[in-house]
Write a protein that holds these residues in place. Structure first.
Motif, PDB file in Angstrom:
ATOM      1  N   ASP A 104      -1.942 -12.624   7.000  1.00 42.40           N
ATOM      2  CA  ASP A 104      -2.646 -12.467   8.252  1.00 42.40           C
ATOM      3  C   ASP A 104      -1.204 -12.294   9.133  1.00 42.40           C
ATOM      4  OD1 ASP A 104      -3.474 -12.630  11.149  1.00 42.40           O
ATOM      5  OD2 ASP A 104      -4.820 -14.266  10.461  1.00 42.40           O
ATOM      6  N   GLY A 105      -0.942 -11.156   9.839  1.00 49.48           N
ATOM      7  CA  GLY A 105       0.310 -11.020  10.549  1.00 49.48           C
ATOM      8  C   GLY A 105       0.407 -11.758  11.834  1.00 49.48           C
ATOM      9  N   GLY A 106      -0.901 -12.196  12.557  1.00 52.23           N
ATOM     10  CA  GLY A 106      -1.045 -12.989  13.733  1.00 52.23           C
ATOM     11  C   GLY A 106      -0.705 -11.966  14.889  1.00 52.23           C
ATOM     12  N   ALA A 107      -0.150 -12.516  16.216  1.00 48.55           N
ATOM     13  CA  ALA A 107       0.226 -11.857  16.918  1.00 48.55           C
ATOM     14  C   ALA A 107       1.458 -10.894  16.864  1.00 48.55           C
ATOM     15  CB  ALA A 107       0.340 -12.747  18.429  1.00 48.55           C
ATOM     16  N   GLY A 108       1.760 -10.126  17.964  1.00 46.44           N
ATOM     17  CA  GLY A 108       2.800  -9.238  17.425  1.00 46.44           C
ATOM     18  C   GLY A 108       2.638  -7.963  16.717  1.00 46.44           C
ATOM     19  N   SER A 109       3.719  -7.046  16.490  1.00 44.70           N
ATOM     20  CA  SER A 109       3.453  -5.969  15.862  1.00 44.70           C
ATOM     21  C   SER A 109       4.088  -6.127  14.289  1.00 44.70           C
ATOM     22  CB  SER A 109       4.666  -4.897  16.644  1.00 44.70           C
ATOM     23  OG  SER A 109       4.590  -3.612  15.680  1.00 44.70           O
ATOM     24  N   ASN A 110       2.867  -6.002  13.365  1.00 45.94           N
ATOM     25  CA  ASN A 110       3.170  -6.406  12.156  1.00 45.94           C
ATOM     26  C   ASN A 110       3.079  -5.388  11.099  1.00 45.94           C
ATOM     27  OD1 ASN A 110       3.402  -9.264  13.029  1.00 45.94           O
ATOM     28  ND2 ASN A 110       1.017  -8.901  13.459  1.00 45.94           N
ATOM     29  N   SER A 111       3.757  -5.410   9.984  1.00 49.79           N
ATOM     30  CA  SER A 111       3.847  -4.350   9.143  1.00 49.79           C
ATOM     31  C   SER A 111       3.655  -4.883   7.684  1.00 49.79           C
ATOM     32  CB  SER A 111       5.243  -3.625   9.134  1.00 49.79           C
ATOM     33  OG  SER A 111       6.308  -4.204   8.756  1.00 49.79           O
ATOM     34  N   LEU A 112       3.189  -3.944   6.846  1.00 52.92           N
ATOM     35  CA  LEU A 112       3.111  -4.171   5.274  1.00 52.92           C
ATOM     36  C   LEU A 112       4.206  -2.994   4.644  1.00 52.92           C
ATOM     37  CD1 LEU A 112      -0.453  -4.861   4.437  1.00 52.92           C
ATOM     38  CD2 LEU A 112       1.252  -6.341   5.128  1.00 52.92           C
ATOM     39  N   ASP A 113       5.049  -3.308   3.752  1.00 52.46           N
ATOM     40  CA  ASP A 113       6.038  -2.511   3.120  1.00 52.46           C
ATOM     41  C   ASP A 113       5.825  -2.505   1.809  1.00 52.46           C
ATOM     42  OD1 ASP A 113       8.095  -1.293   2.289  1.00 52.46           O
ATOM     43  OD2 ASP A 113       9.651  -1.988   3.700  1.00 52.46           O
ATOM     44  N   PHE A 114       5.420  -1.505   0.988  1.00 53.62           N
ATOM     45  CA  PHE A 114       5.414  -1.375  -0.193  1.00 53.62           C
ATOM     46  C   PHE A 114       6.265  -0.386  -0.875  1.00 53.62           C
ATOM     47  CE2 PHE A 114       1.059  -2.213   1.577  1.00 53.62           C
ATOM     48  CZ  PHE A 114       0.945  -3.441   0.822  1.00 53.62           C
ATOM     49  N   SER A 115       7.344  -0.064  -0.303  1.00 50.42           N
ATOM     50  CA  SER A 115       8.176   1.017  -0.573  1.00 50.42           C
ATOM     51  C   SER A 115       8.932   0.600  -1.956  1.00 50.42           C
ATOM     52  CB  SER A 115       9.287   1.193   0.423  1.00 50.42           C
ATOM     53  OG  SER A 115       9.906   0.291   0.980  1.00 50.42           O
ATOM     54  N   ALA A 116       9.046  -0.566  -2.276  1.00 49.40           N
ATOM     55  CA  ALA A 116       9.804  -0.868  -3.634  1.00 49.40           C
ATOM     56  C   ALA A 116       8.667  -0.742  -4.718  1.00 49.40           C
ATOM     57  CB  ALA A 116      10.228  -2.213  -3.576  1.00 49.40           C
ATOM     58  N   HIS A 117       7.484  -0.370  -4.517  1.00 42.29           N
ATOM     59  CA  HIS A 117       6.307  -0.456  -5.629  1.00 42.29           C
ATOM     60  C   HIS A 117       6.677   1.005  -6.441  1.00 42.29           C
ATOM     61  CE1 HIS A 117       3.202  -4.118  -4.839  1.00 42.29           C
ATOM     62  NE2 HIS A 117       4.611  -4.338  -5.065  1.00 42.29           N
ATOM     63  N   THR A 118       6.468   0.722  -7.702  1.00 39.20           N
ATOM     64  CA  THR A 118       6.446   1.969  -8.610  1.00 39.20           C
ATOM     65  C   THR A 118       5.014   2.380  -8.977  1.00 39.20           C
ATOM     66  OG1 THR A 118       6.971   0.516 -10.413  1.00 39.20           O
ATOM     67  CG2 THR A 118       8.946   1.505  -9.217  1.00 39.20           C
ATOM     68  N   ALA A 119       4.031   1.340  -9.016  1.00 38.93           N
ATOM     69  CA  ALA A 119       2.848   1.770  -9.428  1.00 38.93           C
ATOM     70  C   ALA A 119       1.929   2.148  -8.192  1.00 38.93           C
ATOM     71  CB  ALA A 119       1.852   0.335  -9.735  1.00 38.93           C
ATOM     72  N   GLY A 120       1.082   2.899  -8.289  1.00 40.89           N
ATOM     73  CA  GLY A 120       0.297   3.538  -7.014  1.00 40.89           C
ATOM     74  C   GLY A 120      -0.638   2.518  -6.417  1.00 40.89           C
ATOM     75  N   ARG A 121      -1.060   2.620  -5.263  1.00 43.97           N
ATOM     76  CA  ARG A 121      -1.654   1.627  -4.339  1.00 43.97           C
ATOM     77  C   ARG A 121      -2.952   2.294  -3.769  1.00 43.97           C
ATOM     78  NH1 ARG A 121       0.386  -1.130  -7.518  1.00 43.97           N
ATOM     79  NH2 ARG A 121       1.485  -3.031  -7.204  1.00 43.97           N
ATOM     80  N   SER A 122      -4.254   1.663  -3.517  1.00 40.22           N
ATOM     81  CA  SER A 122      -4.992   2.250  -2.705  1.00 40.22           C
ATOM     82  C   SER A 122      -5.019   1.109  -1.456  1.00 40.22           C
ATOM     83  CB  SER A 122      -6.387   2.159  -3.323  1.00 40.22           C
ATOM     84  OG  SER A 122      -6.439   3.291  -4.283  1.00 40.22           O
ATOM     85  N   ILE A 123      -5.197   1.666  -0.290  1.00 43.90           N
ATOM     86  CA  ILE A 123      -5.085   0.993   0.904  1.00 43.90           C
ATOM     87  C   ILE A 123      -6.296   1.175   1.555  1.00 43.90           C
ATOM     88  CG2 ILE A 123      -3.973   0.172   2.951  1.00 43.90           C
ATOM     89  CD1 ILE A 123      -1.364   1.158   1.532  1.00 43.90           C
ATOM     90  N   THR A 124      -7.269   0.180   1.769  1.00 47.10           N
ATOM     91  CA  THR A 124      -8.545   0.499   2.607  1.00 47.10           C
ATOM     92  C   THR A 124      -8.817  -0.431   3.564  1.00 47.10           C
ATOM     93  OG1 THR A 124      -9.653   0.889   0.425  1.00 47.10           O
ATOM     94  CG2 THR A 124     -11.158   0.428   2.075  1.00 47.10           C
ATOM     95  N   LEU A 125      -8.798   0.346   4.739  1.00 46.92           N
ATOM     96  CA  LEU A 125      -9.174  -0.460   6.378  1.00 46.92           C
ATOM     97  C   LEU A 125     -10.567  -0.991   6.236  1.00 46.92           C
ATOM     98  CD1 LEU A 125      -7.336   2.115   8.549  1.00 46.92           C
ATOM     99  CD2 LEU A 125      -6.337  -0.253   7.183  1.00 46.92           C
ATOM    100  N   SER A 126     -10.848  -2.165   6.633  1.00 48.99           N
ATOM    101  CA  SER A 126     -12.226  -2.555   6.658  1.00 48.99           C
ATOM    102  C   SER A 126     -12.624  -3.040   8.083  1.00 48.99           C
ATOM    103  CB  SER A 126     -12.416  -3.923   5.793  1.00 48.99           C
ATOM    104  OG  SER A 126     -11.540  -4.897   6.317  1.00 48.99           O
ATOM    105  N   GLY A 127     -11.903  -3.221   8.942  1.00 48.94           N
ATOM    106  CA  GLY A 127     -12.046  -3.269  10.454  1.00 48.94           C
ATOM    107  C   GLY A 127     -10.896  -3.555  11.433  1.00 48.94           C
ATOM    108  N   LEU A 128     -11.064  -3.746  12.541  1.00 52.27           N
ATOM    109  CA  LEU A 128     -10.072  -4.090  13.497  1.00 52.27           C
ATOM    110  C   LEU A 128      -9.582  -5.520  13.357  1.00 52.27           C
ATOM    111  CD1 LEU A 128     -11.564  -2.615  16.767  1.00 52.27           C
ATOM    112  CD2 LEU A 128     -10.147  -1.379  14.995  1.00 52.27           C
ATOM    113  N   GLY A 129      -8.196  -5.624  13.483  1.00 52.35           N
ATOM    114  CA  GLY A 129      -7.577  -6.974  13.469  1.00 52.35           C
ATOM    115  C   GLY A 129      -8.248  -7.993  14.372  1.00 52.35           C
TER     116      GLY A 129
END
Length: 222
Positions: A79-104
């Protein structure tokens, strides 16, 4: 570093935290810009100084929080909470599926990531990895994917905007979704590969797409 914990009034000079048994341990960061580095399963460090293990949930404070995943790192919930928050998977070598489910609940969006974060909330920026094998799926409420560069752009829905990079494939949900190349600086070719109940799929320049109901090209020719 001085912090507070449930059941403990105050404590200080702590360089490592270990959660208990079960799946309900939450580590909350300070009300400052913070970098959470996830190095293993429910383990990592905060700002390169405080280590944690066996914490299934991470929560940001009032600042801008970055959640950076090393290859093999995973966490149950963010939970990023308030502010401008990010997720960084740039170091991952395996593929990922990112699915949005709703507004924060406070900002950005909520959703989940296969193999990395079972759920996330209040995230406004995504950086993919997986050697180019990452897919971002939008909300079922519908939205607009605006491609501004190679595997990069924004997603807009519900009055919120999500920035993304290093994500070469996007997919619409069950609502009306548009793929817009108006901000892309190079003429491109588009190839449709199929159509289904939720829209068209294919390849447009550097981006694979699925579930799109509307396609908008650039103003360039070539």
């Amino acid at each position: 570093e001085t912090l507070a914990a449930t059941g403990i009034t105050r404590f200080g000079s702590i360089s490592a935290f270990t959660g208990g048994l079960g799946n309900a341990d939450t580590l909350i960061g300070p009300d400052l810009d913070t970098v959470f580095t996830i190095t293993g399963a429910n383990a990592g460090e905060i700002n390169g100084a405080i280590a944690f293990t066996s914490f299934e949930r991470l929560a940001g404070g009032g600042g801008n929080d970055a959640f950076v995943f090393e290859d093999g790192g995973s966490i149950s919930a963010i939970d990023g909470g308030a502010g401008s928050n990010s997720l960084d998977f740039s170091a991952h070598t395996a593929g990922r599926s990112i699915t949005l489910s709703g507004l924060g609940t406070l900002a950005g969006f909520a959703g989940g990531v296969t193999g990395s974060a079972a759920s996330f909330n209040n995230i406004g920026e995504l950086m993919g990895g997986g050697l180019g094998n990452v897919t971002l799926t939008g909300l079922n409420a519908g939205g607009v994917f605006r491609i501004t560069g190679t595997a990069a752009g924004t997603y807009e829905s519900g009055g919120r905007t999500l920035s993304f990079s290093a994500i070469p494939a996007v997919a619409g949900g069950s609502g009306y979704d548009s793929l817009d190349f108006g901000g892309y600086g190079t003429a491109l070719s588009l190839t449709l590969s199929g159509a289904g109940a939720v829209g068209f799929s294919g390849l447009a320049g550097p981006v694979g797409f699925a579930g799109m109901d509307e396609l908008r090209g650039t103003a360039l020719s070539g």
